[in-house]
Design a protein around this motif. Structure first.
Motif, PDB file in Angstrom:
ATOM      1  N   THR A  33      -3.255 -52.077 -56.673  1.00 37.63           N
ATOM      2  CA  THR A  33      -2.541 -53.249 -56.170  1.00 37.63           C
ATOM      3  C   THR A  33      -3.592 -54.284 -55.841  1.00 37.63           C
ATOM      4  N   GLY A  34      -3.160 -55.519 -55.614  1.00 43.50           N
ATOM      5  CA  GLY A  34      -4.123 -56.557 -55.274  1.00 43.50           C
ATOM      6  C   GLY A  34      -3.424 -57.796 -54.770  1.00 43.50           C
ATOM      7  N   SER A  35      -4.182 -58.702 -54.283  1.00 46.68           N
ATOM      8  CA  SER A  35      -3.659 -59.986 -53.835  1.00 46.68           C
ATOM      9  C   SER A  35      -4.764 -61.012 -53.976  1.00 46.68           C
ATOM     10  N   GLY A  36      -4.385 -62.267 -53.865  1.00 53.50           N
ATOM     11  CA  GLY A  36      -5.367 -63.326 -53.983  1.00 53.50           C
ATOM     12  C   GLY A  36      -4.800 -64.614 -53.414  1.00 53.50           C
ATOM     13  N   THR A  37      -5.571 -65.641 -53.436  1.00 51.61           N
ATOM     14  CA  THR A  37      -5.121 -66.935 -52.944  1.00 51.61           C
ATOM     15  C   THR A  37      -5.407 -67.992 -53.987  1.00 51.61           C
ATOM     16  N   GLY A  38      -4.741 -69.109 -53.858  1.00 44.88           N
ATOM     17  CA  GLY A  38      -4.952 -70.247 -54.732  1.00 44.88           C
ATOM     18  C   GLY A  38      -4.474 -71.485 -53.998  1.00 44.88           C
ATOM     19  N   SER A  39      -4.560 -72.590 -54.622  1.00 41.87           N
ATOM     20  CA  SER A  39      -4.082 -73.810 -53.976  1.00 41.87           C
ATOM     21  C   SER A  39      -3.727 -74.851 -55.018  1.00 41.87           C
ATOM     22  N   ALA A  40      -2.925 -75.790 -54.578  1.00 39.52           N
ATOM     23  CA  ALA A  40      -2.581 -76.962 -55.374  1.00 39.52           C
ATOM     24  C   ALA A  40      -2.748 -78.163 -54.453  1.00 39.52           C
ATOM     25  N   THR A  41      -3.068 -79.286 -55.011  1.00 40.02           N
ATOM     26  CA  THR A  41      -3.298 -80.477 -54.199  1.00 40.02           C
ATOM     27  C   THR A  41      -2.047 -81.343 -54.180  1.00 40.02           C
ATOM     28  N   THR A  42      -1.617 -81.694 -52.991  1.00 37.27           N
ATOM     29  CA  THR A  42      -0.465 -82.579 -52.811  1.00 37.27           C
ATOM     30  C   THR A  42      -0.976 -83.985 -52.560  1.00 37.27           C
TER      31      THR A  42
END
Length: 158
Positions: free
Chosen positions: A33-42
């Motif tokens: 299993t795994g997880s991660g993060t990311g982002s988008a710019t508003t």
């Protein structure tokens, strides 16, 4: 015929060997299993642009005729923005209530509520048009200082 039988025998032995090897082969795998993060710019709010036309109607005089000023609110943003209010005042470009050096001031005038349709304004140059009416108040004081002046209007769209 013997050749045919020998050939059949060889095929059968080869097939049996392959099945035995394949059947005996072990398949292994890991689970994870795994997880991660990311982002988008508003983006941010881009101010509306407001332009107006020259007032139409008779010259302003104390208690006299009114003038109508048409205006246009433009959305320069790349996204839809909601226009809820347009406030028009007798004020300088920076929004500070106007007083002429001779004594004529914002108090000498009445500006109506802006007439326009509130709501979403399309992106990339979408426009909403409206009007506002200005009238000169009939005060109990001398208003000669207002004769011949151009009355500045300040539009604030939000």
């Amino acid at each position: 015929m013997k050749k045919f039988t020998a050939h059949k025998k060889r095929v059968a032995i080869t097939t049996a060997a392959l099945v035995a090897i394949g059947g005996g082969a072990a398949f292994a795998y890991w689970t994870s299993t795994g997880s991660g993060t990311g982002s988008a710019t508003t983006g941010t709010t881009v101010p509306f642009t407001v332009t107006s036309t020259t007032a139409t109607g008779g010259p302003l005089t104390p208690g006299g005729p009114s003038q109508v000023v048409e205006f246009e609110v433009t959305n320069p943003s790349t996204g839809v923005q909601r226009l809820q209010n347009v406030i028009v005042t007798v004020a300088d470009e920076d929004g500070i209530l106007w007083t002429d050096a001779g004594g004529c001031s914002y108090k000498d005038y009445f500006v109506s509520d802006a007439v326009f349709t509130a709501g979403d304004v399309a992106p990339n140059g979408g426009k909403v048009t409206g009007t506002v009416t200005i009238k000169m108040n009939n005060l109990a004081t001398n208003q000669d200082a207002c004769k011949g002046l151009a009355v500045p209007l300040h539009f604030s769209a939000s």
